[in-house]
Structure formats: C-alpha cells, structure tokens
Write a protein that holds these residues in place. Structure first.
Motif, short mmCIF file in Angstrom:
data_model
loop_
_atom_site.label_atom_id
_atom_site.label_comp_id
_atom_site.label_asym_id
_atom_site.label_seq_id
_atom_site.Cartn_x
_atom_site.Cartn_y
_atom_site.Cartn_z
N SER B 262 -6.79 -24.66 50.19
CA SER B 262 -5.63 -25.35 50.78
C SER B 262 -4.52 -25.54 49.74
O SER B 262 -3.34 -25.48 50.08
CB SER B 262 -6.05 -26.70 51.36
OG SER B 262 -6.54 -27.52 50.32
N GLU B 263 -4.93 -25.72 48.50
CA GLU B 263 -3.92 -25.94 47.46
C GLU B 263 -3.01 -24.71 47.34
O GLU B 263 -1.79 -24.82 47.27
CB GLU B 263 -4.62 -26.22 46.14
CG GLU B 263 -3.69 -26.75 45.09
CD GLU B 263 -4.39 -26.83 43.73
OE1 GLU B 263 -3.75 -26.50 42.72
OE2 GLU B 263 -5.57 -27.23 43.71
N GLN B 264 -3.63 -23.55 47.31
CA GLN B 264 -2.87 -22.30 47.20
C GLN B 264 -2.00 -22.08 48.45
O GLN B 264 -0.83 -21.74 48.34
CB GLN B 264 -3.82 -21.11 47.04
CG GLN B 264 -4.39 -20.97 45.64
CD GLN B 264 -5.38 -22.06 45.32
OE1 GLN B 264 -6.13 -22.53 46.18
NE2 GLN B 264 -5.37 -22.51 44.08
N VAL B 265 -2.60 -22.31 49.60
CA VAL B 265 -1.85 -22.13 50.84
C VAL B 265 -0.66 -23.09 50.86
O VAL B 265 0.44 -22.71 51.24
CB VAL B 265 -2.78 -22.34 52.06
CG1 VAL B 265 -1.98 -22.34 53.35
CG2 VAL B 265 -3.86 -21.27 52.11
N GLU B 266 -0.93 -24.28 50.40
CA GLU B 266 0.14 -25.27 50.40
C GLU B 266 1.30 -24.83 49.50
O GLU B 266 2.47 -24.99 49.85
CB GLU B 266 -0.42 -26.62 49.93
CG GLU B 266 0.57 -27.77 50.02
CD GLU B 266 1.28 -27.85 51.37
OE1 GLU B 266 2.51 -28.01 51.37
OE2 GLU B 266 0.61 -27.72 52.43
N SER B 267 0.96 -24.23 48.35
CA SER B 267 2.07 -23.81 47.47
C SER B 267 2.84 -22.65 48.09
O SER B 267 4.05 -22.53 47.85
CB SER B 267 1.57 -23.49 46.07
OG SER B 267 0.45 -22.70 46.10
N ILE B 268 2.18 -21.82 48.88
CA ILE B 268 2.91 -20.76 49.57
C ILE B 268 3.86 -21.37 50.59
O ILE B 268 5.05 -21.03 50.66
CB ILE B 268 1.92 -19.78 50.26
CG1 ILE B 268 1.13 -18.99 49.20
CG2 ILE B 268 2.67 -18.82 51.19
CD1 ILE B 268 -0.03 -18.20 49.75
#
Lengths: 354, 346
Positions: B262-268
């Motif tokens: 989720s962290e990566q998706v959130e940064s996208i």
C-alpha cells in the motif's frame, strides 16, 4: 458487431442491472455524455480512439458483458489504432516504409553495378589469362599432329653441297661445322644467295637438304666429320628428337637441333587429312604472326637458329617481321625467300589463295 | 558527405528501439516489431584471474537470481530506472543487440533508448555510452512517458492534454503531454521492484520467513492488488524459516499483500495527484474528459485503475498491452524519426 449494436447491448445490460447512466458515470468516472454516446453508437460524441476503447472496456467490465465480444466490437470500430493526428504524417512518413520498397531500386542498381563490375573483371581476367596461355597452347597442334619421325635415311648431301655459299652460311649454323656440311646448310639457309639451286631442286630434295645440314650441325659438335660422314651421322640424333616432340610439349619453336627430326618427316608433300605444314626456320631473329584457318592466331619471336612448325587445313596467313631472316618450307617444299632482311611481309598459304 | 554515408548505411542497418527497463528489456526492430523481451538480469562469473565473464543474460540469468554459488553473481544492472552497473549494462545490451542483429554485423544499428524523465546528465551519458560501446552507430534518447504516449497511440500532437502514468519496474512516470511536448512530468522512484521488496519485508516480518526476489515477484503478479478484490485470493509461498532455518510453506492472502504494497501504491497515487495539481488549468479541463492512461507493467496490478479512479475521480484507461507500450512507442519514434525527432532529447 458494430459500435451501434455494442451500444445497444451495453444499454440492455445496464438496464438489466437496474443502473442508470448517472450511477455508471459515478462508478467508472466517465462523463454521462460520453456514456450516452457509447450507448447510441455515436462516434462523434466519443473522445479519441484510445480513450473511447478504454471507456467502452471499463463500461463493459462494470456491466459484466462478455469481454471478448466487446473487444471484437471495439477492434472493429477502431480497426487500426492509428491516431488520426499521426495518420497524415505516417502517410507522409511512408518514406521509412516506402523507403524500403523505394530504396530497393537503388539497392538493385547497386547490385547490378557490382554484378557488372564482377563480369567485366572476369572477362578481363580471362582475356589476360588466354593471352598468357596463348603461346604454349597454340604451339601444341603442330606437335599433336606430328608423328614420331622415323629415322629416315638421309639422302646424300654432296649433290647439294654448294661450296660457293659455304663461306657465308657457315657462321650462321655452327662455326665448328666442317666445310662440306656448312655448304649443305648454305644451300638451304642461303636461299637468297642461291635461288636457282633451291627452285630447281626436286620436291623431296630440299627437305633433305635442310635436314641434313641441321642434323649434321647438331652432330657436328660430337663428331666433326667431312661431308661424306655428315650424310650418315644424322641417324643417331634423329631418335633423340623423335622422343622430344612427342613427349615434351615444348611448342613449335625448336632449336636447329630439333628441326633435324622434324625436317626428316616433312618429306611428304601434304600431310594426311589435307593438312598443310609450314616450317619456318629463322636465320636471324624474326617476329612472326600467324593465323591458321582464320582461327588459330599466334604471334611469337623466333631467334636465330630456331625452327617453327605450323599445320593448317585451309589457309594460313603468315606475317614476318624480318622477311629476310627466315626460310620457309611449305609441305616440305622450300619456298623462295619471302623478302629482304628487315622487311615486313605477309604471306598467304597455300600460295594460290593469294 | 556524412549524410550520404548515413543514408547508405541506413539502408543496410536494422535500427533498434530499446526499452532499457529496470525489470525487463524489450527490443523493437524497425519494420519487425518487438523481437525480444527479457528480464534485465545478467549472470556473471568471476574467473580465476578475477575478471567478470558474462555467463547468461535474460531469462537464463533470471532463473539464477538468488540461486548462485559464490563465484557466480546474478546482477540486475539497472536500478531505479537508471544504470547502476555500467559494464554489466553494456554487456547485456551487447548481448541483446547481437541476438537481434546477428546477421548484420557490418553495419552497426542506430538505437533509440528510452530513459526516465528527470534523470541527470551523468545518467543520460551512461546510457548513451553503454549503448555506443555495445555497438550502436548512433544513440537517441527519448523520455519514457513520451514513448508510452506514442506507444499508446495518444493524440500527442494535438493541442489537448494527455496524461500518462507509466509504472515500470524502477520508476513511475507521470506526465502531461500536449503538442508533442511534455508540459509536466514527475518521476518517482517507486515501481514494481519496490513492491517486491515490500512483499519480502512483509513475509519476513509476519511469518519470519525469507523469500527471494523471484518469489516476491511471483506473489505480486499472481495475487497483489491495489483495490479490494471481490473474492480475495491466496497463494502458497515457499521460503526459509528464519527461526528454525528450515524451508517451509506458508499461505499468503491477497489482502495482506495489498496492505504490504500500500505504501508504494500510495506514492504512485500521490505522484498522480501532484501532477494533476501542477497541470495548467486548460489542460486539466481536458484531462477531466479524457482521463488518465495507465501503461507499464505496473498497470497490470489488479485494481490499480479502480483505485486511481476513486482517488482522482477521473476515467482511467489501461492500454491493451501495458508491458510493450513504451518500446512500441520508442520504435514508432524511431520509424518516424524525421517527424518525431523533436520528442527526442539529448
């Protein structure tokens, strides 16, 4: 399935799910206006092809319509996803595409050029190599037709011995040759000095005249003997020559030594099969160009003392660079001197063809 | 003179477009399409003299990843969208070029390579030089979002905006394109690789189990999602227990994977949001109608389009073949170099 049919199918699916356009618009975030255009199959109301495809896909996914069916319809509606904006350029940009076909003439021309160059090079090389091979190659026929000369009994030499010309003929052949022998040589070699003797001689005689002295000259080094002996001595060197022409393809140019064997067999006036035979004996260096039967063309230089034999069937054109420097025997018959020393003459054989 | 020579050579050379990605390298041959798609992995072996000898490249090398003895190293020469190991990248490029260009060694190809936006001059130079030393006659660089937009057939030459989000292995590129130029672009060094790492970390923390990069990637491809899935999925994962040191199996669910990444998706999503904020108002208005186009391998992450849709309230379009969009675009740019030269960068 066209765009219109797809739109109808989508609308039916939406109505079956009891959704209205607004709900769908909220779910897939595509504006209601665009959704209506999709359902009506109005291409004008749709955005650019890429986006329209995406919208239709997500709409169909939401409604659970068969994805393959939708994809096929979409592909049909937007056959090639070439953006219209790129299209004119892509047509203009055909050069890359057309460049492939358009360039091929250039490539073809280049290939043709290379091919031509290769052919030309090959032809030139052939020409060169045949020219190099000419001398040894053309010299062979004369030899091929030459039978191994039997050791012919040499006629008495004393009858032809002409002391008068002995003095000037002797140095030509061999300095060590005794007077009688060199006299014999003189008859044949010195056609200019004694034309009467050769012309009046019987057909068979001059040939022997020639052979006798030359053979004698050959043997002279080993057996310096008087004229009477000379008539007998040719016998031993003859077999030696007999093997030389048959075994070694040395060409038509022989030393005076070789000529002895040759001369011995040129006895017959015309060789078998209607072939004529010309023997050129060089008394001095002479350039010779011969064209036998208009096909076998050769040129060479004869050095003093060398003999060259040629055979032909119909016609022989002989060009001599030093007409005075050669003696010609045609079918074993001594011919009159072709010309003065240093004179260029062209002779045609048989003489009546002149 | 040079022009003529170039023209003549051009007739004989097979120009290449290369998507030198962090995860996968694709090669497009002018007039033939995509001819090669292999992982950007190189296995090198140290010989007795200490020199590195390339053992395998691509799929073969990827199978060795994490399974190598001491003298063999499986290296991913690209990190975060840029070259991390110059020499290995060069060896890899050379291998790929010779693979697709084998019969025409005499004439070296012109190569177009796409690079992330906002890479430094040093990084650009590294890409150019590694391609040149790998056998390129000329190297052109194109920015990834631009290549993605061309590959997706977006109307980039129109005076309307197109928003492209290209999620690759190492970077995520967000760009707004209009009139063949990039109006706004943002590159975040988050991509598939970071998600793999996150999954590895999650499994390590929660299950005390170590898994390799390949296993993590497999989990991501099979069950990872960005948006709640209707039936949640699960997958059996093999790895080594950290406590006992014994290999074991665990079952991992898509829900926990979603949380893990989720962290990566959130940064996208954040990058997209920032891009939208920075877009000039006229172009932003166009985006409302047309929405965002998702390309790159990250576009295949389940539910990512739905998540972006929710987060941005814009229509999201995922292109048909997200993995090849960039290389197709690069190839198109190469095909129409005289038109699209303006999109190339130095």
């Amino acid at each position: 399935m066209a765009l219109k049919e797809l739109g109808i199918a989508l609308r039916e699916a939406r109505e079956a799910k009891n959704l209205d356009i607004g709900d769908v618009a909220i779910r897939i975030k595509v504006s209601a206006r665009v959704l209506r255009a999709i359902e009506d199959g109005e291409r004008d109301g749709l955005p650019h092809a890429v986006y329209a495809r995406g919208f239709i896909k997500s709409y169909a996914a939401l409604l659970g319509v068969d994805n393959d069916l939708v994809m096929r319809a979409v592909d049909e509606a937007y056959p090639f996803e070439v953006p219209e904006e790129l299209l004119p350029e892509t047509v203009a940009a055909q050069p890359p595409a057309r460049a492939r076909t358009g360039l091929s003439p250039v490539v073809l021309a280049l290939a043709a050029l290379v091919l031509l160059a290769a052919l030309g090079g090959g032809w030139y090389y052939r020409q060169q190599s045949t020219r190099e091979a000419e001398v040894p190659k053309v010299a062979q026929p004369a030899q091929a037709t030459q039978p191994v000369p039997p050791v012919a009994p040499v006629a008495p030499v004393e009858a032809e011995a002409q002391p008068a010309s002995a003095a000037d003929a002797a140095p030509l052949v061999n300095a060590t040759v005794p007077a009688a022998m060199s006299g014999a040589t003189g008859v044949a070699a010195n056609a200019t000095n004694a034309p009467a003797a050769t012309s009046s001689a019987p057909v068979g005689q001059p040939a022997r005249n020639a052979t006798a002295p030359v053979a004698a000259a050959a043997s002279a080094s080993t057996a310096p003997a008087p004229a009477a002996v000379a008539s007998v001595t040719p016998a031993p060197p003859a077999p030696a020559q007999a093997s030389a022409p048959s075994g070694a393809p040395q060409g038509g140019v022989f030393d005076s030594e070789a000529a002895a064997g040759e001369g011995a067999d040129t006895d017959g006036s015309v060789l078998a099969g209607g072939t004529h035979r010309i023997v050129v004996i060089a008394l001095a260096d002479c350039w010779v160009h011969s064209s036998a039967d208009d096909s076998d063309v050769r040129q060479f230089s004869l050095h003093k003392g060398q003999t060259f034999a040629l055979t032909f069937t119909k016609r022989l054109t002989l060009k001599l660079g030093n007409a005075g420097g050669v003696r010609i025997r045609y079918n074993g018959q001594e011919q009159p001197a072709p010309g003065e020393s240093g004179q260029v003459r062209t002779l045609v054989f048989p003489p009546q063809a002149q | 003179m040079a022009k003529i020579l170039d023209f003549v050579l051009g007739m004989f050379s097979n120009d290449l477009a290369i998507d030198l990605g962090t995860a996968n390298t694709c090669v497009y041959v002018k007039g033939q399409g995509i001819v090669l798609r292999e992982p950007s992995v190189v296995a090198v072996k140290k010989d007795t003299r200490g020199n590195n000898v390339v053992l395998a490249v691509g799929h073969d090398a990827k199978r060795m990843l994490g399974r190598t003895p001491g003298n063999i190293q499986a290296i991913r020469p690209m990190k975060d969208g840029v070259i991390a190991d110059f020499e290995i990248t060069e060896a890899m490029l050379r291998h790929f070029i010779s693979k697709v260009h084998n019969s025409r060694r005499l004439v070296r190809p012109r190569i177009m390579i796409c690079v992330p936006t906002g890479i430094t001059q040093v990084e650009k130079r590294a890409v150019k030089e590694s391609a040149q030393s790998a056998g390129a006659r000329e190297v052109y660089l194109i920015e990834e979002p631009m290549a993605a937009a061309i590959g997706a057939n977006l109307p980039i030459q129109e005076p309307t905006s197109n928003m492209v989000v290209d999620i690759g292995g190492g970077t995520t590129e967000v760009a707004v394109i209009s009139l063949s130029g990039i109006v706004y672009s943002r590159s975040v060094r988050v991509g598939g690789d970071k998600m793999d790492e996150a999954i590895m970390t999650h499994v390590k923390r929660k299950y005390n189990m170590l898994i390799g990069e390949s296993s993590a990637e497999e989990i991501k491809i099979k069950i990872a999602s960005a948006y709640p899935m209707d039936p949640e999925q699960q997958l059996e994962v093999k790895g080594r227990d950290l406590v006992t040191g014994i290999p074991q199996n665990i079952i991992i669910t898509s829900e926990e994977v979603r949380k893990a990444i989720s962290e990566q998706v959130e940064s996208i999503v954040q990058a997209v949001r920032i891009a939208l904020e920075q877009t000039p108002p006229e172009l932003a208005a166009d985006i409302v109608d047309r929405g965002i186009v998702l390309t790159g391998g990250g576009g295949l992450l389940k539910g990512l389009d739905q998540l972006l849709r929710e987060e941005t309230s814009l229509p999201i379009t995922v292109v048909d073949d997200p993995l090849s969009t960039v290389v197709i675009g690069t190839g198109k740019a190469l095909d129409n170099l005289h038109i699209l030269k303006e999109v190339c960068i130095d």
